[in-house]
Scaffold this motif. Structure first.
Motif, PDB file in Angstrom:
ATOM      1  N   GLU A  56       0.833  -1.208   0.000  1.00 14.55           N
ATOM      2  CA  GLU A  56       0.000   0.000   0.000  1.00 14.55           C
ATOM      3  C   GLU A  56       0.867   1.257   0.000  1.00 14.55           C
ATOM      4  O   GLU A  56       0.513   2.264  -0.621  1.00 14.55           O
ATOM      5  CB  GLU A  56      -0.947  -0.016   1.189  1.00 14.55           C
ATOM      6  CG  GLU A  56      -2.056  -1.049   1.063  1.00 14.55           C
ATOM      7  CD  GLU A  56      -3.260  -0.714   1.926  1.00 14.55           C
ATOM      8  OE1 GLU A  56      -3.643   0.465   1.997  1.00 14.55           O
ATOM      9  OE2 GLU A  56      -3.804  -1.646   2.545  1.00 14.55           O
ATOM     10  N   LEU A  57       1.995   1.214   0.710  1.00 13.39           N
ATOM     11  CA  LEU A  57       2.919   2.342   0.662  1.00 13.39           C
ATOM     12  C   LEU A  57       3.424   2.562  -0.762  1.00 13.39           C
ATOM     13  O   LEU A  57       3.487   3.701  -1.250  1.00 13.39           O
ATOM     14  CB  LEU A  57       4.099   2.092   1.600  1.00 13.39           C
ATOM     15  CG  LEU A  57       3.837   2.226   3.095  1.00 13.39           C
ATOM     16  CD1 LEU A  57       5.038   1.700   3.890  1.00 13.39           C
ATOM     17  CD2 LEU A  57       3.573   3.683   3.464  1.00 13.39           C
ATOM     18  N   LEU A 192      -1.406   4.819   9.090  1.00 11.82           N
ATOM     19  CA  LEU A 192      -0.426   5.832   8.743  1.00 11.82           C
ATOM     20  C   LEU A 192      -1.068   6.820   7.788  1.00 11.82           C
ATOM     21  O   LEU A 192      -1.620   6.418   6.751  1.00 11.82           O
ATOM     22  CB  LEU A 192       0.797   5.182   8.071  1.00 11.82           C
ATOM     23  CG  LEU A 192       1.898   6.129   7.597  1.00 11.82           C
ATOM     24  CD1 LEU A 192       2.623   6.745   8.793  1.00 11.82           C
ATOM     25  CD2 LEU A 192       2.887   5.394   6.697  1.00 11.82           C
ATOM     26  N   ALA A 193      -1.025   8.106   8.144  1.00 14.83           N
ATOM     27  CA  ALA A 193      -1.518   9.154   7.254  1.00 14.83           C
ATOM     28  C   ALA A 193      -0.344   9.689   6.439  1.00 14.83           C
ATOM     29  O   ALA A 193       0.727   9.956   6.981  1.00 14.83           O
ATOM     30  CB  ALA A 193      -2.167  10.277   8.055  1.00 14.83           C
ATOM     31  N   LEU A 194      -0.554   9.821   5.136  1.00 12.82           N
ATOM     32  CA  LEU A 194       0.464  10.321   4.215  1.00 12.82           C
ATOM     33  C   LEU A 194      -0.121  11.443   3.376  1.00 12.82           C
ATOM     34  O   LEU A 194      -1.306  11.409   3.016  1.00 12.82           O
ATOM     35  CB  LEU A 194       0.934   9.207   3.267  1.00 12.82           C
ATOM     36  CG  LEU A 194       1.683   8.015   3.857  1.00 12.82           C
ATOM     37  CD1 LEU A 194       1.665   6.869   2.850  1.00 12.82           C
ATOM     38  CD2 LEU A 194       3.104   8.391   4.199  1.00 12.82           C
ATOM     39  N   LEU A 205      -4.933   7.271   4.053  1.00 12.21           N
ATOM     40  CA  LEU A 205      -4.619   6.427   5.196  1.00 12.21           C
ATOM     41  C   LEU A 205      -4.144   5.068   4.713  1.00 12.21           C
ATOM     42  O   LEU A 205      -4.696   4.500   3.770  1.00 12.21           O
ATOM     43  CB  LEU A 205      -5.847   6.248   6.094  1.00 12.21           C
ATOM     44  CG  LEU A 205      -6.383   7.507   6.779  1.00 12.21           C
ATOM     45  CD1 LEU A 205      -7.627   7.158   7.597  1.00 12.21           C
ATOM     46  CD2 LEU A 205      -5.332   8.138   7.682  1.00 12.21           C
ATOM     47  N   VAL A 206      -3.105   4.573   5.346  1.00 15.93           N
ATOM     48  CA  VAL A 206      -2.561   3.247   5.058  1.00 15.93           C
ATOM     49  C   VAL A 206      -2.526   2.467   6.368  1.00 15.93           C
ATOM     50  O   VAL A 206      -1.962   2.963   7.350  1.00 15.93           O
ATOM     51  CB  VAL A 206      -1.146   3.354   4.455  1.00 15.93           C
ATOM     52  CG1 VAL A 206      -0.545   1.981   4.248  1.00 15.93           C
ATOM     53  CG2 VAL A 206      -1.172   4.147   3.151  1.00 15.93           C
ATOM     54  N   PRO A 207      -3.114   1.262   6.414  1.00 21.82           N
ATOM     55  CA  PRO A 207      -3.910   0.618   5.362  1.00 21.82           C
ATOM     56  C   PRO A 207      -5.189   1.383   5.067  1.00 21.82           C
ATOM     57  O   PRO A 207      -5.745   2.068   5.941  1.00 21.82           O
ATOM     58  CB  PRO A 207      -4.236  -0.756   5.968  1.00 21.82           C
ATOM     59  CG  PRO A 207      -3.258  -0.956   7.060  1.00 21.82           C
ATOM     60  CD  PRO A 207      -2.984   0.405   7.601  1.00 21.82           C
ATOM     61  N   ASP A 208      -5.665   1.264   3.842  1.00 22.19           N
ATOM     62  CA  ASP A 208      -6.897   1.914   3.410  1.00 22.19           C
ATOM     63  C   ASP A 208      -8.059   1.369   4.232  1.00 22.19           C
ATOM     64  O   ASP A 208      -8.280   0.157   4.275  1.00 22.19           O
ATOM     65  CB  ASP A 208      -7.109   1.624   1.933  1.00 22.19           C
ATOM     66  CG  ASP A 208      -8.276   2.415   1.347  1.00 22.19           C
ATOM     67  OD1 ASP A 208      -9.158   2.837   2.115  1.00 22.19           O
ATOM     68  OD2 ASP A 208      -8.309   2.604   0.122  1.00 22.19           O
ATOM     69  N   PRO A 209      -8.836   2.258   4.917  1.00 22.43           N
ATOM     70  CA  PRO A 209      -9.945   1.774   5.741  1.00 22.43           C
ATOM     71  C   PRO A 209     -11.124   1.246   4.948  1.00 22.43           C
ATOM     72  O   PRO A 209     -12.022   0.621   5.506  1.00 22.43           O
ATOM     73  CB  PRO A 209     -10.349   3.029   6.539  1.00 22.43           C
ATOM     74  CG  PRO A 209      -9.937   4.173   5.660  1.00 22.43           C
ATOM     75  CD  PRO A 209      -8.675   3.722   4.973  1.00 22.43           C
TER      76      PRO A 209
END
Length: 210
Positions: A56-57, A192-194, A205-209
Motif C-alpha cells: 500500500e505504501l 499511517l496518514a500520508l 490512510l494506510v492501510p486503506d480503511p
C-alpha cells in the motif's frame, strides 16, 4: 510430556554448506537473503501484514509522488555498496527505494550501486531494519524511513555529520521528509496518514480503511 514449542532464534554459521545454499536457491528461499560485508543474512519471507503495508505504501508513492515527476519507486531492490569488485559481497534489500534525479544510486539493472534518495524499511518485531542504518549512511542515502508494521508509527532518519539522526515531528504532529516533500504521522487505529506537503488533497490512510 507436552510437546515443546520453540521460538525462532538467530543463528551464526561460520560457513554455510554448499548444499544449503543450493537448496535455498532452488526453492526460492534465498529471495530475501542479504549479504553484509561477506556474511549471508538469511531472512524468511515477510508476513502478510508486512507485505500488505509495503504494497500500500508503494501504491500511494507511485500514484502521488512518482507520477508527478518527483522520481521513481522500486520494491525490494538490491542496493549495494559501490566500488567493490563483486556487488553480491555487500548489499541490502529495503522494502522500498525512492530515487530522485541526481541521487547517488547508479542503476546497474541487477542492483543499485550507491544510495537511493530514500529507503523504506517496514519494521517487523525482531528484524534487522535498524541494523542497516550504518550501511545506508555509508552509501549516501539521504533519508531512511522506518514504518512499524503493527502500530504504523513512522520514523525518519536524516543524515547528520557522522550518522543518521531522528527527525522530530512539527507542531501539528507530522514528520516531514525534506528529501521528498512527503508528510506522515500515525493515526488511530493503527494507520499511517500520508500526504504531499504542497497538496492536502493527496492525503490518504494506510492501510486503506475502505
Amino acid at each position: 510430556m507436552a510437546a515443546m514449542t520453540q521460538t525462532p532464534r538467530r543463528a551464526v554459521m561460520l560457513e554455510v554448506p554448499p548444499h544449503i545454499l543450493e537448496w535455498r536457491k532452488r526453492t526460492g528461499a534465498d529471495r530475501f537473503d542479504e549479504v553484509w560485508e561477506g556474511v549471508i543474512h538469511m531472512s524468511p519471507s515477510p508476513s502478510n501484514r508486512h507485505q500488505g503495508l509495503s504494497g500500500e505504501l508503494a501504491f500511494w508513492l507511485k500514484t502521488h509522488w512518482a507520477r508527478r515527476g518527483h522520481g521513481k519507486v522500486f520494491v525490494q531492490c538490491n542496493v549495494a555498496r559501490p566500488g567493490i569488485p563483486k556487488w553480491l559481497d555487500d548489499y541490502r534489500i529495503p522494502d522500498l527505494a525512492l530515487l530522485e534525479p541526481g541521487c547517488a544510486a547508479r542503476d546497474l539493472d541487477t542492483h543499485f550501486a550507491g544510495g537511493p534518495s530514500v529507503v523504506v524499511e517496514v519494521y517487523s518485531p525482531g528484524d534487522e531494519s535498524y541494523d542497516k542504518l550504518p550501511f545506508y549512511f555509508d552509501i549516501g542515502v539521504e533519508e531512511v524511513w522506518v514504518i512499524h508494521r503493527d502500530t504504523k508509527v513512522p520514523e525518519i532518519f536524516v543524515r547528520g555529520a557522522k550518522a543518521f539522526r531522528v527527525a522530530k515531528a512539527n507542531r501539528a504532529g507530522w514528520l516531514v521528509s525534506k528529501a521528498t516533500g512527503i508528510e506522515m504521522r500515525a493515526v488511530s487505529p493503527n494507520q499511517l496518514a500520508l500526504r504531499l506537503a504542497s497538496d492536502p488533497a493527496t492525503q490518504a490512510l494506510v492501510p486503506d480503511p475502505a
